[in-house]
Design a protein around this motif. Structure first.
Motif, short mmCIF file in Angstrom:
data_model
loop_
_atom_site.label_atom_id
_atom_site.label_comp_id
_atom_site.label_asym_id
_atom_site.label_seq_id
_atom_site.Cartn_x
_atom_site.Cartn_y
_atom_site.Cartn_z
N LEU A 1 3.52 14.71 5.50
CA LEU A 1 2.55 15.59 4.89
C LEU A 1 1.37 15.78 5.84
O LEU A 1 0.91 14.82 6.47
CB LEU A 1 2.05 14.96 3.57
N GLU A 2 0.89 17.02 5.93
CA GLU A 2 -0.32 17.29 6.70
C GLU A 2 -1.48 17.44 5.73
O GLU A 2 -1.37 18.13 4.71
CB GLU A 2 -0.18 18.56 7.52
N ILE A 3 -2.59 16.79 6.04
CA ILE A 3 -3.79 16.86 5.21
C ILE A 3 -4.92 17.40 6.07
O ILE A 3 -5.15 16.92 7.18
CB ILE A 3 -4.15 15.47 4.62
N THR B 1 -1.48 9.49 11.26
CA THR B 1 -1.87 9.97 12.58
C THR B 1 -2.99 10.98 12.40
O THR B 1 -2.90 11.88 11.57
CB THR B 1 -0.67 10.65 13.28
N VAL B 2 -4.06 10.81 13.17
CA VAL B 2 -5.20 11.73 13.12
C VAL B 2 -5.37 12.33 14.51
O VAL B 2 -5.47 11.59 15.50
CB VAL B 2 -6.49 11.00 12.70
N GLN B 3 -5.37 13.65 14.57
CA GLN B 3 -5.55 14.33 15.84
C GLN B 3 -6.21 15.67 15.61
O GLN B 3 -5.75 16.46 14.77
CB GLN B 3 -4.22 14.52 16.56
N ASP B 4 -7.31 15.91 16.32
CA ASP B 4 -8.04 17.19 16.24
C ASP B 4 -8.42 17.53 14.80
O ASP B 4 -8.34 18.69 14.37
CB ASP B 4 -7.23 18.32 16.86
N GLY B 5 -8.83 16.52 14.03
CA GLY B 5 -9.28 16.73 12.66
C GLY B 5 -8.17 16.84 11.64
O GLY B 5 -8.42 16.82 10.44
N ILE C 1 -1.76 3.05 11.89
CA ILE C 1 -2.78 4.07 12.14
C ILE C 1 -2.82 4.41 13.62
O ILE C 1 -2.89 3.52 14.47
CB ILE C 1 -4.16 3.58 11.67
N ALA C 2 -2.77 5.69 13.91
CA ALA C 2 -2.98 6.21 15.26
C ALA C 2 -4.02 7.33 15.12
O ALA C 2 -3.68 8.48 14.86
CB ALA C 2 -1.69 6.73 15.85
N ASP C 3 -5.29 6.96 15.25
CA ASP C 3 -6.39 7.91 15.12
C ASP C 3 -6.87 8.27 16.52
O ASP C 3 -7.69 7.56 17.11
CB ASP C 3 -7.52 7.31 14.28
N MET C 4 -6.34 9.35 17.05
CA MET C 4 -6.67 9.76 18.41
C MET C 4 -8.08 10.33 18.51
O MET C 4 -8.68 10.32 19.58
CB MET C 4 -5.63 10.74 18.92
N ASP C 5 -8.62 10.81 17.40
CA ASP C 5 -9.98 11.35 17.41
C ASP C 5 -11.01 10.24 17.61
O ASP C 5 -12.07 10.46 18.20
CB ASP C 5 -10.28 12.09 16.11
N ARG C 6 -10.74 9.04 17.10
CA ARG C 6 -11.69 7.92 17.20
C ARG C 6 -11.19 6.80 18.12
O ARG C 6 -11.85 5.79 18.27
CB ARG C 6 -11.97 7.31 15.82
#
Length: 186
Positions: free
Chosen positions: A174-176, A159-163, A14-19
Motif C-alpha cells: 500500500l502507498e500512503i 519504506t519512506v522515500q520522497d515523502g 523500517i527503511a526511511d530514506m528521507d531521515r
C-alpha cells in the motif's frame, strides 16, 4: 467485569530514506476493546515515521493510549523522563494540544478520518502560537486500506522515500501519502 486489551505483535522493518533511519523493531500493541484496526495500524505507522535513528535522546514508546487519557498514543522520553516528542492520533481538542505543547519539545498529530480537514480548520486559529506542532492527515481511504493489514501477529515493511510511504506485507502493499496540515515552525 471489564474487557481486557487484546495483544498484537508486529515486526516492523523500517527503511526511511528521507531521515536515514533504518532498523527492525518488535512492537507489542495492547489494543483496547474500543480501538479499531484502523487506529491500531495508524499507531504502528506513526511509530515507523517517528522512531529515532538511535536511543541517545530516549526511545519512542507505545503508551497505554486509550486506556490513559493523560498520555499520548506514543511518546519519546529522554533518560530523565522529560518528554521529547508527544504523538497523538485522531482529532484531539485544542486544550489537549496546548497541554502537550507545554510538556514536550515536539507534538505531532496524525488524523485519519474524512473529517480531519474540518476539525483542523475549526481549531487551527486557537493554536497559532504552537510553533512545535505538526499535524498530518492520512487520507481515510489509505488508512482504511492499511487497517486490512491488521493481524494478531504481523510482519510489516515500511519504506519512506520522497515523502511517500510504502507499507507492505508478504501478501500485499500500500502507498500512503500523508498531507501536512501544519509543520513545526509554521
Amino acid at each position: 467485569m471489564a474487557i481486557k486489551a487484546t495483544i498484537h505483535k508486529a515486526q516492523v522493518q523500517i527503511a526511511d530514506m528521507d531521515r536515514n533511519v533504518y532498523g527492525e523493531h518488535s512492537l507489542t500493541i495492547a489494543r483496547q476493546p474500543s480501538e479499531t484496526d484502523e487506529r491500531m495500524m495508524i499507531r504502528i505507522l506513526a511509530f515507523a515515521l517517528n522512531v529515532p535513528a538511535d536511543d541517545l535522546n530516549g526511545r519512542l514508546e507505545l503508551t497505554k493510549g486509550l486506556a490513559d487519557a493523560d498520555e499520548p498514543e506514543l511518546w519519546q522520553r529522554d533518560l530523565t523522563g522529560e518528554i521529547k516528542h508527544w504523538i497523538d492520533l485522531g482529532q484531539p481538542d485544542d486544550r489537549r494540544l496546548l497541554k502537550a505543547h507545554g510538556r514536550s519539545e515536539l507534538v505531532s498529530v496524525y488524523g485519519f478520518a474524512y473529517s480531519t480537514a474540518i476539525w483542523w480548520a475549526n481549531i487551527e486559529s486557537k493554536l497559532t502560537r504552537l510553533n512545535r506542532l505538526a499535524v498530518w492527515q492520512i487520507p481515510s481511504e489509505q488508512s482504511q486500506a492499511l487497517a486490512k493489514f491488521a493481524q494478531r501477529s504481523m510482519q510489516l515493511q515500511v519504506t519512506v522515500q520522497d515523502g511517500g510511504i510504502y507499507v507492505s506485507t508478504a501478501a500485499d502493499s500500500l502507498e500512503i501519502n500523508p498531507i501536512a496540515l501544519r509543520r513545526p515552525g509554521e
